[in-house]
Motif scaffolding. Structure first.
Motif, PDB file in Angstrom:
ATOM      1  N   ARG A   1     -21.221  14.014  34.871  1.00  0.00           N
ATOM      2  CA  ARG A   1     -21.457  12.783  34.104  1.00  0.00           C
ATOM      3  C   ARG A   1     -22.775  12.130  34.536  1.00  0.00           C
ATOM      4  NH1 ARG A   1     -16.868  10.839  34.929  1.00  0.00           N
ATOM      5  NH2 ARG A   1     -17.321   9.213  36.471  1.00  0.00           N
ATOM      6  N   LEU A   2     -23.059  12.149  35.823  1.00  0.00           N
ATOM      7  CA  LEU A   2     -24.314  11.596  36.339  1.00  0.00           C
ATOM      8  C   LEU A   2     -25.500  12.393  35.791  1.00  0.00           C
ATOM      9  CD1 LEU A   2     -25.808   9.630  38.201  1.00  0.00           C
ATOM     10  CD2 LEU A   2     -25.450  11.237  40.096  1.00  0.00           C
ATOM     11  N   ARG A   3     -25.339  13.711  35.727  1.00  0.00           N
ATOM     12  CA  ARG A   3     -26.409  14.569  35.196  1.00  0.00           C
ATOM     13  C   ARG A   3     -26.643  14.267  33.717  1.00  0.00           C
ATOM     14  NH1 ARG A   3     -25.738  20.133  37.628  1.00  0.00           N
ATOM     15  NH2 ARG A   3     -27.297  19.392  39.105  1.00  0.00           N
ATOM     16  N   TRP A   4     -25.580  14.030  32.945  1.00  0.00           N
ATOM     17  CA  TRP A   4     -25.716  13.656  31.534  1.00  0.00           C
ATOM     18  C   TRP A   4     -26.477  12.341  31.396  1.00  0.00           C
ATOM     19  CZ3 TRP A   4     -25.601  14.814  26.567  1.00  0.00           C
ATOM     20  CH2 TRP A   4     -25.449  13.787  25.635  1.00  0.00           C
ATOM     21  N   GLN A   5     -26.141  11.372  32.210  1.00  0.00           N
ATOM     22  CA  GLN A   5     -26.822  10.076  32.154  1.00  0.00           C
ATOM     23  C   GLN A   5     -28.317  10.214  32.443  1.00  0.00           C
ATOM     24  OE1 GLN A   5     -24.487   7.925  35.010  1.00  0.00           O
ATOM     25  NE2 GLN A   5     -22.776   7.565  33.588  1.00  0.00           N
ATOM     26  N   THR A   6     -28.659  11.130  33.340  1.00  0.00           N
ATOM     27  CA  THR A   6     -30.066  11.377  33.647  1.00  0.00           C
ATOM     28  C   THR A   6     -30.772  11.987  32.441  1.00  0.00           C
ATOM     29  OG1 THR A   6     -29.578  11.704  35.990  1.00  0.00           O
ATOM     30  CG2 THR A   6     -31.657  12.595  35.184  1.00  0.00           C
ATOM     31  N   LEU A   7     -30.107  12.919  31.764  1.00  0.00           N
ATOM     32  CA  LEU A   7     -30.705  13.538  30.581  1.00  0.00           C
ATOM     33  C   LEU A   7     -30.912  12.510  29.473  1.00  0.00           C
ATOM     34  CD1 LEU A   7     -31.674  16.056  29.113  1.00  0.00           C
ATOM     35  CD2 LEU A   7     -29.299  16.552  28.493  1.00  0.00           C
ATOM     36  N   VAL A   8     -29.947  11.634  29.272  1.00  0.00           N
ATOM     37  CA  VAL A   8     -30.076  10.581  28.260  1.00  0.00           C
ATOM     38  C   VAL A   8     -31.266   9.678  28.588  1.00  0.00           C
ATOM     39  CG1 VAL A   8     -28.982   8.506  27.328  1.00  0.00           C
ATOM     40  CG2 VAL A   8     -27.665  10.616  27.568  1.00  0.00           C
ATOM     41  N   ARG A   9     -31.460   9.375  29.855  1.00  0.00           N
ATOM     42  CA  ARG A   9     -32.593   8.542  30.274  1.00  0.00           C
ATOM     43  C   ARG A   9     -33.910   9.242  29.935  1.00  0.00           C
ATOM     44  NH1 ARG A   9     -32.597   7.440  36.451  1.00  0.00           N
ATOM     45  NH2 ARG A   9     -30.525   6.697  35.865  1.00  0.00           N
ATOM     46  N   LEU A  10     -33.957  10.556  30.119  1.00  0.00           N
ATOM     47  CA  LEU A  10     -35.175  11.306  29.823  1.00  0.00           C
ATOM     48  C   LEU A  10     -35.444  11.378  28.319  1.00  0.00           C
ATOM     49  CD1 LEU A  10     -34.724  14.165  32.427  1.00  0.00           C
ATOM     50  CD2 LEU A  10     -36.521  12.423  32.456  1.00  0.00           C
ATOM     51  N   VAL A  11     -34.394  11.387  27.513  1.00  0.00           N
ATOM     52  CA  VAL A  11     -34.567  11.363  26.058  1.00  0.00           C
ATOM     53  C   VAL A  11     -35.240  10.066  25.612  1.00  0.00           C
ATOM     54  CG1 VAL A  11     -33.298  11.266  23.859  1.00  0.00           C
ATOM     55  CG2 VAL A  11     -32.679  12.957  25.576  1.00  0.00           C
TER      56      VAL A  11
ATOM     57  N   ILE B   1     -28.915  15.432  19.770  1.00  0.00           N
ATOM     58  CA  ILE B   1     -29.681  15.942  18.631  1.00  0.00           C
ATOM     59  C   ILE B   1     -30.071  14.803  17.689  1.00  0.00           C
ATOM     60  CG2 ILE B   1     -29.527  17.372  16.560  1.00  0.00           C
ATOM     61  CD1 ILE B   1     -29.967  18.956  19.129  1.00  0.00           C
ATOM     62  N   LEU B   2     -29.141  13.908  17.402  1.00  0.00           N
ATOM     63  CA  LEU B   2     -29.430  12.809  16.480  1.00  0.00           C
ATOM     64  C   LEU B   2     -30.478  11.864  17.056  1.00  0.00           C
ATOM     65  CD1 LEU B   2     -25.841  12.004  15.150  1.00  0.00           C
ATOM     66  CD2 LEU B   2     -27.716  13.128  13.931  1.00  0.00           C
ATOM     67  N   ALA B   3     -30.411  11.625  18.371  1.00  0.00           N
ATOM     68  CA  ALA B   3     -31.403  10.753  19.015  1.00  0.00           C
ATOM     69  C   ALA B   3     -32.798  11.364  18.915  1.00  0.00           C
ATOM     70  CB  ALA B   3     -31.023  10.525  20.473  1.00  0.00           C
ATOM     71  N   LEU B   4     -32.909  12.655  19.127  1.00  0.00           N
ATOM     72  CA  LEU B   4     -34.209  13.326  19.048  1.00  0.00           C
ATOM     73  C   LEU B   4     -34.707  13.383  17.606  1.00  0.00           C
ATOM     74  CD1 LEU B   4     -33.456  16.224  21.546  1.00  0.00           C
ATOM     75  CD2 LEU B   4     -35.103  14.371  21.914  1.00  0.00           C
TER      76      LEU B   4
ATOM     77  N   ASP C   1     -36.532  10.281  16.565  1.00  0.00           N
ATOM     78  CA  ASP C   1     -37.698   9.897  17.355  1.00  0.00           C
ATOM     79  C   ASP C   1     -38.878   9.592  16.438  1.00  0.00           C
ATOM     80  OD1 ASP C   1     -38.389  10.419  20.593  1.00  0.00           O
ATOM     81  OD2 ASP C   1     -40.131  10.274  19.278  1.00  0.00           O
ATOM     82  N   ILE C   2     -39.684   8.609  16.815  1.00  0.00           N
ATOM     83  CA  ILE C   2     -40.816   8.206  15.969  1.00  0.00           C
ATOM     84  C   ILE C   2     -41.986   9.173  16.085  1.00  0.00           C
ATOM     85  CG2 ILE C   2     -40.206   5.766  16.030  1.00  0.00           C
ATOM     86  CD1 ILE C   2     -42.450   5.372  18.084  1.00  0.00           C
ATOM     87  N   GLU C   3     -41.987  10.012  17.124  1.00  0.00           N
ATOM     88  CA  GLU C   3     -43.079  10.964  17.307  1.00  0.00           C
ATOM     89  C   GLU C   3     -42.746  12.286  16.621  1.00  0.00           C
ATOM     90  OE1 GLU C   3     -46.040  10.684  18.504  1.00  0.00           O
ATOM     91  OE2 GLU C   3     -45.847   8.604  19.185  1.00  0.00           O
ATOM     92  N   PRO C   4     -43.590  12.733  15.671  1.00  0.00           N
ATOM     93  CA  PRO C   4     -43.314  13.996  14.970  1.00  0.00           C
ATOM     94  C   PRO C   4     -43.167  15.192  15.899  1.00  0.00           C
ATOM     95  CG  PRO C   4     -45.041  12.759  13.842  1.00  0.00           C
ATOM     96  CD  PRO C   4     -44.773  12.039  15.134  1.00  0.00           C
ATOM     97  N   SER C   5     -43.915  15.225  16.995  1.00  0.00           N
ATOM     98  CA  SER C   5     -43.829  16.377  17.894  1.00  0.00           C
ATOM     99  C   SER C   5     -42.457  16.485  18.551  1.00  0.00           C
ATOM    100  CB  SER C   5     -44.910  16.278  18.982  1.00  0.00           C
ATOM    101  OG  SER C   5     -44.738  15.111  19.768  1.00  0.00           O
ATOM    102  N   VAL C   6     -41.717  15.378  18.593  1.00  0.00           N
ATOM    103  CA  VAL C   6     -40.363  15.386  19.148  1.00  0.00           C
ATOM    104  C   VAL C   6     -39.341  15.673  18.047  1.00  0.00           C
ATOM    105  CG1 VAL C   6     -38.611  14.029  20.351  1.00  0.00           C
ATOM    106  CG2 VAL C   6     -41.031  13.737  20.934  1.00  0.00           C
ATOM    107  N   ALA C   7     -39.431  14.925  16.955  1.00  0.00           N
ATOM    108  CA  ALA C   7     -38.403  15.006  15.912  1.00  0.00           C
ATOM    109  C   ALA C   7     -38.510  16.253  15.043  1.00  0.00           C
ATOM    110  CB  ALA C   7     -38.484  13.762  15.027  1.00  0.00           C
ATOM    111  N   GLU C   8     -39.735  16.692  14.751  1.00  0.00           N
ATOM    112  CA  GLU C   8     -39.932  17.762  13.766  1.00  0.00           C
ATOM    113  C   GLU C   8     -39.209  19.068  14.102  1.00  0.00           C
ATOM    114  OE1 GLU C   8     -42.111  21.014  11.674  1.00  0.00           O
ATOM    115  OE2 GLU C   8     -42.015  20.641  13.824  1.00  0.00           O
ATOM    116  N   PRO C   9     -39.290  19.580  15.346  1.00  0.00           N
ATOM    117  CA  PRO C   9     -38.564  20.828  15.616  1.00  0.00           C
ATOM    118  C   PRO C   9     -37.047  20.692  15.497  1.00  0.00           C
ATOM    119  CG  PRO C   9     -39.746  20.057  17.584  1.00  0.00           C
ATOM    120  CD  PRO C   9     -40.111  19.154  16.474  1.00  0.00           C
TER     121      PRO C   9
END
Length: 397
Positions: free
Chosen positions: A99-109, A135-138, A141-149
């Motif tokens: 769960r702690l690892r998931w929270q870290t990943l969410v922070r990085l998103v 997936i929905l959060a990405l 994303d307002i940046e095309p380089s993040v959202a487009e793929p």
């Protein structure tokens, strides 16, 4: 036990007395004690911290610390590694460390650096079991380089997800990314067309795997008189319906006429009609002057629409319908689809031409233009069209 203790002490001594290269070597090892890796999270060398972030043996507490590292290279390395673990992580996991690892990943998103978020998107874009929340959060994303793929490739996005992105896009490029996605349904294609975003519609037309209803295609061809960027993807689009091909022949840009006439994937009757119309247009285009507006034939009207000559179109419409030019201008000023359709009916033109007139004279978007019935007829009743004509006459007095 003594051997293990001895190795631990040797590692501690190496940390205390080693140079940056030695500490980096320690940070890459999978058998080093977790507490020593945690200690290396504060190392002054970014290369050492990158090594810790990349090490699968790093404990979740160390990952939490590295997620706020000042150097984005460290956060990117951590993001790439944790993203690969995404299918096995969850915010409701009963295991505290996962769960702690998931929270870290969410922070990085949510990281301020686009490169960090893009690293996660690249890692999870084709994962069939990535968490939908991620997936929905990405995708938003307002940046095309993040959202487009994610938008183009993630198998987890549903039609509902895509339509929601189109309805409230974080950026205009979001809609274009959806338009490039493989295997779009007709419902999603309709939603893209309704936005009126020209680059997104061009991308949709170029996407041969996208399902587009024939009525929607008719609207787009009518709008293509004003959007030359749509001509090439329309001309080269696979499985082009016969009616759409014939309508397109009237307005396609001159430099694409030969390409269009060379298509061999339509039935013989359609190809014969298409080549005849293309030939007529080429004859007009090779002349020194435009076709005379005193002869408002369907071919002349289509050619004027293809050249973008709104004044000539209005003049021909007035002449053929027997209405005053003032009445035609009033219909254009009101941007009334019904009035313009009534004028075309009165002039004896078919509904396909009426769609192009709505776009050119009324500046009515493809999504708002009236379209032909399934049988290709006018969508308004005769009494309704006659009423609109009487109304225009009154306004023009």
């Amino acid at each position: 036990m003594n051997a293990a203790l001895g190795a631990y002490e040797r590692d501690k001594q190496a940390l205390a007395g080693g140079d940056a290269a030695a500490r980096r070597d320690l940070a890459t090892r999978s058998d080093i004690a977790p507490e020593l890796l945690f200690f290396l999270c504060g190392d002054p060398s970014a290369e050492v911290r990158v090594a810790v972030a990349s090490n699968e043996a790093a404990p979740p507490q160390a990952e939490s610390c590295l997620a706020t590292d000042i150097d984005p290279r460290v956060r990117i390395a951590l993001a790439q590694r944790l993203a690969r673990l995404a299918p096995y992580l969850s915010d409701i996991d009963h295991d505290r460390l996962r769960r702690l690892r998931w929270q870290t990943l969410v922070r990085l998103v949510q990281d301020a650096a686009t490169t960090v978020r893009a690293a996660i998107a690249d890692a999870v874009k084709i994962m069939p079991r990535a968490p939908r929340q991620l997936i929905l959060a990405l995708a938003r994303d307002i940046e095309p380089s993040v959202a487009e793929p994610i938008i183009r490739l993630s198998p987890l996005l549903t039609d509902s997800d895509l339509i929601a992105l189109i309805a409230a896009p974080p950026a205009e490029e979001t809609v274009t990314a959806v338009a490039r996605r493989c295997g779009l349904s007709a419902a999603v294609s309709d939603a893209i067309v309704e936005t009126g975003i020209a680059p997104a519609i061009a991308a949709l037309l170029a996407n041969d795997s996208a399902a587009i209803r024939e009525a929607t295609l008719d609207r787009l061809i009518a709008g293509a008189a004003q959007q030359t960027s749509w001509h090439e993807p329309l001309v080269t689009r696979l499985r082009l319906p016969a009616r759409a091909a014939q309508a397109l022949a009237e307005i396609v840009a001159e430099d694409l006429l030969d390409t269009f006439a060379a298509r061999a994937d339509l039935d013989a009757k359609t190809m014969s009609t298409l080549r005849r119309r293309v030939g007529q247009r080429l004859t007009w285009l090779n002349r020194a002057e435009a076709p005379p507006t005193s002869e408002p034939t369907a071919t002349a009207l289509a050619d004027a629409i293809g050249r973008g000559e709104a004044d000539a179109v209005a003049e021909m419409l007035a002449t053929a319908s027997g209405m005053s030019r003032a009445a035609v201008d009033r219909a254009s000023q009101l941007r009334s689809a019904k009035a313009l359709v009534a004028l075309c009916w009165k002039a004896g033109f078919d509904m396909r031409m009426a769609m192009a007139v709505q776009v050119m004279l009324g500046h009515i978007g493809p999504g708002a233009a009236l379209v032909a019935t399934a049988a290709g007829d006018y969508p308004l009743s005769v009494p309704e069209m006659e009423w609109h004509l009487r109304f225009l006459n009154r306004l023009a007095r």
